[in-house]
Design an enzyme around this catalytic site. Sequence first.
Site, PDB file in Angstrom:
ATOM      1  N   GLY A  76      -3.153 -16.895  11.663  1.00 22.27           N
ATOM      2  CA  GLY A  76      -2.243 -17.092  12.810  1.00 22.27           C
ATOM      3  C   GLY A  76      -1.007 -17.460  12.789  1.00 22.27           C
ATOM      4  N   GLY A  89      -2.361 -13.656   8.802  1.00 14.71           N
ATOM      5  CA  GLY A  89      -3.787 -12.557   8.980  1.00 14.71           C
ATOM      6  C   GLY A  89      -4.522 -13.748  10.004  1.00 14.71           C
ATOM      7  N   GLY A  94       2.014  -5.437  11.193  1.00  7.61           N
ATOM      8  CA  GLY A  94       3.109  -6.813  11.478  1.00  7.61           C
ATOM      9  C   GLY A  94       4.423  -6.385  11.513  1.00  7.61           C
ATOM     10  N   ASP A  95       4.352  -5.330  11.887  1.00 11.61           N
ATOM     11  CA  ASP A  95       5.518  -3.948  12.951  1.00 11.61           C
ATOM     12  C   ASP A  95       5.180  -4.260  14.244  1.00 11.61           C
ATOM     13  OD1 ASP A  95       6.287  -3.349  10.006  1.00 11.61           O
ATOM     14  OD2 ASP A  95       4.735  -1.699  10.373  1.00 11.61           O
TER      15      ASP A  95
END
Lengths: 313, 313
Positions: free
Chosen positions: A221, A218, A247-248
């Site tokens: 980094g 997040g 995230g994807d």
Amino acid sequence: MIVTVTLNAALDTTYRLDALRPGDTNRVASVAQRAGGKGVNTARVLAARGRSVLVTGLAGGPSGQALRDDLDASGLPHRLTPVQGATRRTVAVVADDGEVTGLWEPGPEISAAEWRRFAEHDFPSALAEAEVVVVSGSLPPGVPVDAYALLLRRAAQLGVPAVLDADGEALLAGLAGRPALVKPNAEEARRATGAVHPAAAADRLRELGAATAVVTAGADGLFGSTAGSRWHTPAPRRVHGNPTGAGDAATAALAIALAEGLPWARATADAAALAAAAVAAPLAGDYDPALYRELLKASDAYSGPHPGLHADR
Amino acid sequence: MIVTVTLNAALDTTYRLDALRPGDTNRVASVAQRAGGKGVNTARVLAARGRSVLVTGLAGGPSGQALRDDLDASGLPHRLTPVQGATRRTVAVVADDGEVTGLWEPGPEISAAEWRRFAEHDFPSALAEAEVVVVSGSLPPGVPVDAYALLLRRAAQLGVPAVLDADGEALLAGLAGRPALVKPNAEEARRATGAVHPAAAADRLRELGAATAVVTAGADGLFGSTAGSRWHTPAPRRVHGNPTGAGDAATAALAIALAEGLPWARATADAAALAAAAVAAPLAGDYDPALYRELLKASDAYSGPHPGLHADR
């Protein structure tokens, strides 16, 4: 072509209403539906980045048909193995004040024959023209816990490098399949390895079987670990929006880097910018292209060797 | 055969979970789906009472297919006019402590051509063998507000007596179609007529076009008004459970009475018992047959002329 695998695909449904009143009957003002699940989101980002993609996995029932219809409407090529059970839905109830309440259905029960058909036939055949395969998300009931290890071994036999992005037992068991890259978030990496700091967790993920590990943390980094080197990519400036699907998007950037043989530090800078630009887009699987280009430019100045382990951080 | 009309049919979905936490992601433990909407619930009760039924109305999209599949699985004959839009869902989120949170999708937009196809072709053709037709529930967007009046006039031309159970403008405009029986609940009757007492509302509903009016008032029983007589049927003893679908069970009893030419006081005693037995069954469209028989026997002692108007009640 980059192939994505989504064994527990979802029909993502968004309900908008003024406010959610528990215990009451709430009239929904509008309904939106779209194909979802981690591999589908990643494929959407890859296609928007101009890559040729193929969505694979399992889908069934009327909701599975609605998912296929949405992939068609979105121009995303797919070859989903039909199953008897109905593809799950996720319902996001979005109130006018921005409060989001999620209702996540469990996945359908997959039979042994359905799983075999995917693993032994449809998956290897989908890899025929693949440069990279992305294997991500949860496992539906009935699929063996070491499913990802089996798929990754098959991909390795076919010479296709694989990215694994999963959680819990599916992640731990999947590492035995020796992915080229594993990319969990910090919480998933901590649960799988017991290591509190993402950099330490990345090292541990390599010990467990991954050639390279990138842990997304997040606002802190991305933390990378590969043979002979570790690195840290700071997050770009804070972006407000919907973190689902960020995230994807990072996975999409890393899959492209793997396909093109880019240096990892450059790959994670790209992933950090793309993930932040995905937060700025309201729907998982989308990103803000102008913000992406702006953040990517700014990120060139920041990437470098990671600042070392601070387990007490 | 009794034909039911459900223009805004629904796929009723039940999510069970431990507790609904607004603003959080909630994992649903189990999902159940079944065909719903007032006319479908009434048809289910009619079939359980041994009557031949036909479910008509509009259905579309993957949710419409799931609705048809469930009617097939339930052995309920149907002839639903296909529409482009997707049949709405209702989601009932049931927590372990019994709290039920409803999320009701709006209906699909119906085109003028789809509505014409139903009203001018499919509806009249479904009435070929009908003894009674039941027209109930809400109107989806795109269907004219006087839709029920048009259907009721068509039924009258074909010599088929009709039961109307609706709310708001659909009810008010529908009365112009002169149904043999109108059966709103007390709140719907009050909204349509302005009369506070259900007995006064029943009289007013007759003035507005119904030959007979029965207003269901929950624990206060049923209030009837027909040419030259008014009557009141007390509710049987209080039953705990799910009141959704109780009104549709009452409609089923009244439709049977209309088909068989039973006296109205006997019809409402039957309706009161069947509605209470429906409250005792967890799903709308079901009823507890043993409780129904027990309550019907007890109700014989109670039915009689209504106790007069008490507008200040």
